[in-house]
Motif scaffolding. Structure first.
Motif, PDB file in Angstrom:
ATOM      1  N   ASP A 194       0.864  -1.184   0.000  1.00 14.36           N
ATOM      2  CA  ASP A 194       0.000   0.000   0.000  1.00 14.36           C
ATOM      3  C   ASP A 194       0.900   1.233   0.000  1.00 14.36           C
ATOM      4  O   ASP A 194       1.634   1.470   0.962  1.00 14.36           O
ATOM      5  CB  ASP A 194      -0.891  -0.041   1.250  1.00 14.36           C
ATOM      6  N   LEU A 195       0.843   1.989  -1.091  1.00 18.24           N
ATOM      7  CA  LEU A 195       1.682   3.182  -1.219  1.00 18.24           C
ATOM      8  C   LEU A 195       0.891   4.451  -0.912  1.00 18.24           C
ATOM      9  O   LEU A 195      -0.327   4.472  -1.087  1.00 18.24           O
ATOM     10  CB  LEU A 195       2.251   3.280  -2.641  1.00 18.24           C
ATOM     11  N   PRO A 196       1.570   5.519  -0.494  1.00 15.33           N
ATOM     12  CA  PRO A 196       0.867   6.796  -0.280  1.00 15.33           C
ATOM     13  C   PRO A 196       0.234   7.287  -1.574  1.00 15.33           C
ATOM     14  O   PRO A 196       0.725   7.011  -2.666  1.00 15.33           O
ATOM     15  CB  PRO A 196       1.994   7.743   0.172  1.00 15.33           C
ATOM     16  N   GLY A 197      -0.849   8.011  -1.441  1.00 16.65           N
ATOM     17  CA  GLY A 197      -1.507   8.564  -2.616  1.00 16.65           C
ATOM     18  C   GLY A 197      -0.726   9.730  -3.205  1.00 16.65           C
ATOM     19  O   GLY A 197       0.126  10.321  -2.555  1.00 16.65           O
ATOM     20  N   LYS A 211       8.550  15.129  -0.185  1.00 20.23           N
ATOM     21  CA  LYS A 211       8.950  13.910   0.531  1.00 20.23           C
ATOM     22  C   LYS A 211       8.180  12.700  -0.006  1.00 20.23           C
ATOM     23  O   LYS A 211       8.762  11.644  -0.270  1.00 20.23           O
ATOM     24  CB  LYS A 211       8.693  14.076   2.032  1.00 20.23           C
ATOM     25  N   PHE A 212       6.877  12.858  -0.191  1.00 17.20           N
ATOM     26  CA  PHE A 212       6.053  11.775  -0.732  1.00 17.20           C
ATOM     27  C   PHE A 212       6.471  11.428  -2.153  1.00 17.20           C
ATOM     28  O   PHE A 212       6.552  10.253  -2.523  1.00 17.20           O
ATOM     29  CB  PHE A 212       4.574  12.162  -0.709  1.00 17.20           C
ATOM     30  N   GLN A 213       6.729  12.443  -2.968  1.00 19.58           N
ATOM     31  CA  GLN A 213       7.125  12.215  -4.360  1.00 19.58           C
ATOM     32  C   GLN A 213       8.418  11.413  -4.434  1.00 19.58           C
ATOM     33  O   GLN A 213       8.544  10.487  -5.244  1.00 19.58           O
ATOM     34  CB  GLN A 213       7.275  13.548  -5.093  1.00 19.58           C
ATOM     35  N   THR A 214       9.376  11.760  -3.579  1.00 19.38           N
ATOM     36  CA  THR A 214      10.652  11.044  -3.545  1.00 19.38           C
ATOM     37  C   THR A 214      10.448   9.605  -3.077  1.00 19.38           C
ATOM     38  O   THR A 214      10.992   8.657  -3.649  1.00 19.38           O
ATOM     39  CB  THR A 214      11.646  11.761  -2.614  1.00 19.38           C
ATOM     40  N   MET A 215       9.641   9.433  -2.030  1.00 17.61           N
ATOM     41  CA  MET A 215       9.369   8.104  -1.489  1.00 17.61           C
ATOM     42  C   MET A 215       8.751   7.206  -2.550  1.00 17.61           C
ATOM     43  O   MET A 215       9.176   6.060  -2.751  1.00 17.61           O
ATOM     44  CB  MET A 215       8.414   8.211  -0.285  1.00 17.61           C
ATOM     45  N   ILE A 216       7.751   7.732  -3.255  1.00 17.33           N
ATOM     46  CA  ILE A 216       7.036   6.953  -4.266  1.00 17.33           C
ATOM     47  C   ILE A 216       7.933   6.644  -5.457  1.00 17.33           C
ATOM     48  O   ILE A 216       8.030   5.498  -5.903  1.00 17.33           O
ATOM     49  CB  ILE A 216       5.765   7.698  -4.729  1.00 17.33           C
TER      50      ILE A 216
END
Length: 198
Positions: free
Chosen positions: A75-78, A91-96
């Motif tokens: 399950d990945l962040p939206g 941060k989310f963009q890098t993580m994904i």
């Protein structure tokens, strides 16, 4: 395919800290509030395996669930973040992007799209990003129970026609509903087929 066991394993913000080993990973991603957690719960038939919320953007980490002790559902962040700071968005963009591009165990990314809406720029941009990097993915239209059956087929076909304007080969797609389990068996059969052929 029958899901006999499903258990939460680990949650983190760095693909390097994801589980070791060679088990295949099938990840789910989509815009905030697209019904990602509800679909995961419907697939596993576990009411609260993935936490659902009426607040968009609840999933903030990479969450691994071990299925049948044979493969991982991730399950990945939206994306298309709801009311986040610029720092959080980056941060989310890098993580994904790190997970999607660098995680060797990832064998298929399921991109969830709310079937009620016309193609959105943020979704089309993400699909283009995946295509340009050769990431294996399939599209999953969600919330089909919110539309009449005849309109769901039309909406999906119209969406694919938009993609066809730029894509030589279209990705596979599924029409689903977490409420009535529509598409559940087809999605699990697709995962099972990939697992058997890799």
């Amino acid at each position: 395919m029958h899901i006999n066991s499903s258990e939460f394993v680990i949650s983190n913000t760095d693909y390097k800290r994801c589980p070791e080993g060679r088990l295949h990973e099938f990840a789910f991603i989509g815009r905030s509030n697209v019904g990602k957690s509800s679909l995961i719960n419907a697939l596993t038939q576990r009411k609260n395996l993935a936490l659902t919320s009426s607040t968009p953007g609840k999933t903030m980490c990479i969450n691994h669930f071990l299925i049948n002790e044979q493969w991982y559902l991730v399950d990945l962040p939206g994306y298309g973040y709801a009311q986040r700071s610029k720092k959080d968005i980056e941060k989310f963009q890098t993580m994904i992007s790190d997970y999607v591009l660098k995680r060797e165990q990832l064998v298929c990314l399921f991109v969830l799209i709310d079937i009620r809406h016309a193609p959105q720029k943020v979704d089309l941009a993400f699909l283009h990003f995946l295509g340009s990097h050769g990431v294996p993915f399939a599209m999953v239209f969600t919330k089909a129970d919110k539309l009449p059956v005849t309109k769901t087929k039309t909406a999906a076909n119209n969406y694919m026609k938009v993609l066809q304007e730029e894509w030589e080969e279209l990705p596979p797609y599924f029409i689903t509903s977490s409420a009535n389990k529509l598409g559940r068996e087809e999605l699990l059969a697709y995962i099972d087929d990939i697992n058997k052929n890799l």
